[in-house]
Motif scaffolding. Structure first.
Motif, PDB file in Angstrom:
ATOM      1  N   UNK A  29       0.843  -1.191   0.000  1.00 21.23           N
ATOM      2  CA  UNK A  29       0.000   0.000   0.000  1.00 21.23           C
ATOM      3  C   UNK A  29       0.881   1.243   0.000  1.00 21.23           C
ATOM      4  N   UNK A  30       0.286   2.335  -0.452  1.00 18.47           N
ATOM      5  CA  UNK A  30       0.948   3.641  -0.415  1.00 18.47           C
ATOM      6  C   UNK A  30       0.063   4.582   0.399  1.00 18.47           C
ATOM      7  N   UNK A  31       0.675   5.276   1.365  1.00 16.60           N
ATOM      8  CA  UNK A  31      -0.082   6.120   2.287  1.00 16.60           C
ATOM      9  C   UNK A  31       0.425   7.559   2.206  1.00 16.60           C
ATOM     10  N   UNK A  32      -0.514   8.494   2.067  1.00 19.31           N
ATOM     11  CA  UNK A  32      -0.168   9.907   2.023  1.00 19.31           C
ATOM     12  C   UNK A  32      -0.734  10.661   3.204  1.00 19.31           C
ATOM     13  N   UNK A  33      -2.027  10.971   3.141  1.00 20.81           N
ATOM     14  CA  UNK A  33      -2.668  11.742   4.211  1.00 20.81           C
ATOM     15  C   UNK A  33      -2.458  11.100   5.577  1.00 20.81           C
ATOM     16  N   UNK A  34      -2.466   9.782   5.630  1.00 21.16           N
ATOM     17  CA  UNK A  34      -2.309   9.076   6.892  1.00 21.16           C
ATOM     18  C   UNK A  34      -0.983   9.327   7.580  1.00 21.16           C
ATOM     19  N   UNK A  35      -0.009   9.915   6.874  1.00 15.22           N
ATOM     20  CA  UNK A  35       1.298  10.228   7.452  1.00 15.22           C
ATOM     21  C   UNK A  35       1.476  11.712   7.760  1.00 15.22           C
ATOM     22  N   UNK A  36       0.528  12.535   7.329  1.00  9.85           N
ATOM     23  CA  UNK A  36       0.756  13.971   7.395  1.00  9.85           C
ATOM     24  C   UNK A  36       0.640  14.569   8.796  1.00  9.85           C
ATOM     25  N   UNK A  37       0.080  13.818   9.741  1.00  3.99           N
ATOM     26  CA  UNK A  37       0.057  14.326  11.118  1.00  3.99           C
ATOM     27  C   UNK A  37       1.295  13.890  11.908  1.00  3.99           C
ATOM     28  N   UNK A  38       2.135  13.083  11.315  1.00  4.26           N
ATOM     29  CA  UNK A  38       3.388  12.711  11.964  1.00  4.26           C
ATOM     30  C   UNK A  38       4.244  13.963  12.149  1.00  4.26           C
ATOM     31  N   UNK A  39       4.972  14.081  13.245  1.00  2.00           N
ATOM     32  CA  UNK A  39       5.776  15.296  13.463  1.00  2.00           C
ATOM     33  C   UNK A  39       6.803  15.528  12.363  1.00  2.00           C
ATOM     34  N   UNK A  40       7.292  14.451  11.747  1.00  2.00           N
ATOM     35  CA  UNK A  40       8.312  14.603  10.708  1.00  2.00           C
ATOM     36  C   UNK A  40       7.765  15.232   9.431  1.00  2.00           C
ATOM     37  N   UNK A  41       6.430  15.236   9.265  1.00  2.00           N
ATOM     38  CA  UNK A  41       5.840  15.834   8.066  1.00  2.00           C
ATOM     39  C   UNK A  41       5.945  17.350   8.104  1.00  2.00           C
ATOM     40  N   UNK A  80      -6.241  16.357   1.336  1.00  2.00           N
ATOM     41  CA  UNK A  80      -6.579  15.308   2.309  1.00  2.00           C
ATOM     42  C   UNK A  80      -7.446  14.256   1.644  1.00  2.00           C
ATOM     43  N   UNK A  81      -7.178  12.993   1.940  1.00  2.00           N
ATOM     44  CA  UNK A  81      -7.993  11.895   1.451  1.00  2.00           C
ATOM     45  C   UNK A  81      -9.219  11.686   2.319  1.00  2.00           C
ATOM     46  N   UNK A  82     -10.104  10.810   1.859  1.00  2.00           N
ATOM     47  CA  UNK A  82     -11.374  10.631   2.551  1.00  2.00           C
ATOM     48  C   UNK A  82     -11.243   9.939   3.902  1.00  2.00           C
ATOM     49  N   UNK A  83     -10.102   9.315   4.172  1.00  2.00           N
ATOM     50  CA  UNK A  83      -9.882   8.697   5.487  1.00  2.00           C
ATOM     51  C   UNK A  83      -9.000   9.569   6.368  1.00  2.00           C
TER      52      UNK A  83
END
Length: 353
Positions: free
Chosen positions: A239-251, A324-327
């Protein structure tokens, strides 16, 4: 004996030197090396969206990546659209409309050259990533040949079965099947097709898996272990994840954007051309709602250029370009390395042994 899903994921990981079958989405403008390093150090694949980067910037990002991690990483680029058709009278109406949402937009704001695509491609090859990925079309045969000569794999984004077959025929090693749930720009090969071919991930992944012979990576609306496991059951290898990583501090995205992601419901996002002229999914805001009744957006990159004053000066979510994605609401504010390890550990628990 391992399940078919786990065996397929294990094979993909072995091929691409990964510990977990999770790729970071190459989000142009939101892919600092810090996030890619964290993902790679967590066992996944880091990524960089090179759309807006000059060759020196691409080389510098790759150097930072290698300084922080010896893990796998991907570089991504858009296949350029034809030159946009200009309409000065309509652009004047757009500038007046946008002036209601931010600073006054001057005629010259519409101008602005994109980085040279060929020079970007040369820089990506020189950087020597494990993978180069495409979106919005397929690479020319000459560039595909140069990648193959260097042992660099090509991951091609497709939003329909037809696009997936075209990418496979052009030499893609992996198809990244992008469902309409995905945040950011929709990867349709033809800009005019983006809104007419909105296929959800649950329908797209098994159809693409059945149609092509190469591995398939699922992306769009995957932000927790349930999504990871579901994608593998549907036939994806990773899988490839985008929005799901954007709240990580490193983003390191703006707090306005990060907070909006954390609070978003699926119906709180919208596919819109209002920010760049290319269809993309963002948080629904006062601006995106108003734009639905406003002047038709200009083609990419003209719309992107003339919305820059508004986007740059945004101090609240109403005018922020908040892809942002739907999830989005499932995204967790946790360090990225820990997050992807947990997602994969929990996903394995949901799959047959």
């Amino acid at each position: 004996m391992t399940s078919t899903q786990l065996g397929r994921a294990a094979s993909f990981c072995e091929t691409y030197d990964l510990q977990v079958p999770i790729l970071m989405a190459p989000m142009a403008g939101a892919c600092p090396s810090s996030l890619a390093i964290a993902v790679a150090n967590g066992g996944g694949m880091g990524a960089c969206g090179c759309l807006l980067m000059q060759p020196d910037g691409i080389a510098d990002w790759a150097r930072q990546m290698r300084t922080g991690s010896n893990g796998a990483f991907m570089l991504n680029i858009w296949i350029p659209d034809p030159d946009p058709l200009r309409d000065p009278a309509h652009e004047e109406k757009l500038r007046a409309f946008l002036g209601q949402w931010g600073p006054e937009v001057a005629p010259e704001d519409a101008e602005g050259a994109m980085p040279d695509f060929d020079a970007q491609c040369d820089a990506m090859l020189a950087a020597g990533p494990h993978v180069i990925s495409s979106i919005m079309g397929v690479f020319p045969p000459s560039f595909v040949a140069r990648m193959k000569e260097r042992g660099i794999k090509w991951f091609a984004t497709a939003t329909t079965v037809t696009e997936a077959l075209a990418a496979e025929a052009a030499g893609a090693d992996v198809i990244v099947a992008q469902g309409m749930e995905a945040g950011g720009h929709r990867g349709a090969f033809q800009a005019d097709d983006a809104a007419r071919s909105l296929v959800g991930l649950f329908a797209l992944v098994p159809a693409v898996v059945d149609a092509v012979r190469v591995p398939v990576v699922a992306t769009g609306g995957i932000a927790d272990a349930r999504g990871v496991a579901a994608a593998l059951v549907l036939g994806a290898s990773a899988v490839q994840i985008g929005t799901g990583l954007l709240r990580a501090p490193e983003a390191d995205i703006s707090p306005i954007w990060a907070d909006a992601i954390g609070q978003a419901l699926p119906e709180g996002t919208v596919a819109t051309r209002a920010f760049t002229g290319r269809l993309g999914r963002s948080i629904r805001t006062l601006y995106t709602d108003a734009a639905e009744d406003g002047p038709t957006p200009a083609p990419y990159p003209i719309q992107r250029n003339i919305t820059k004053p508004m986007r740059t000066n945004a101090t609240e979510i109403a005018t922020t370009q908040a892809w942002a994605g739907q999830s989005a609401g499932l995204a967790r504010a946790e360090p990225a390395a820990r997050l992807i390890k947990e997602l994969w550990s929990d996903a394995q628990g949901l799959l047959p042994a």
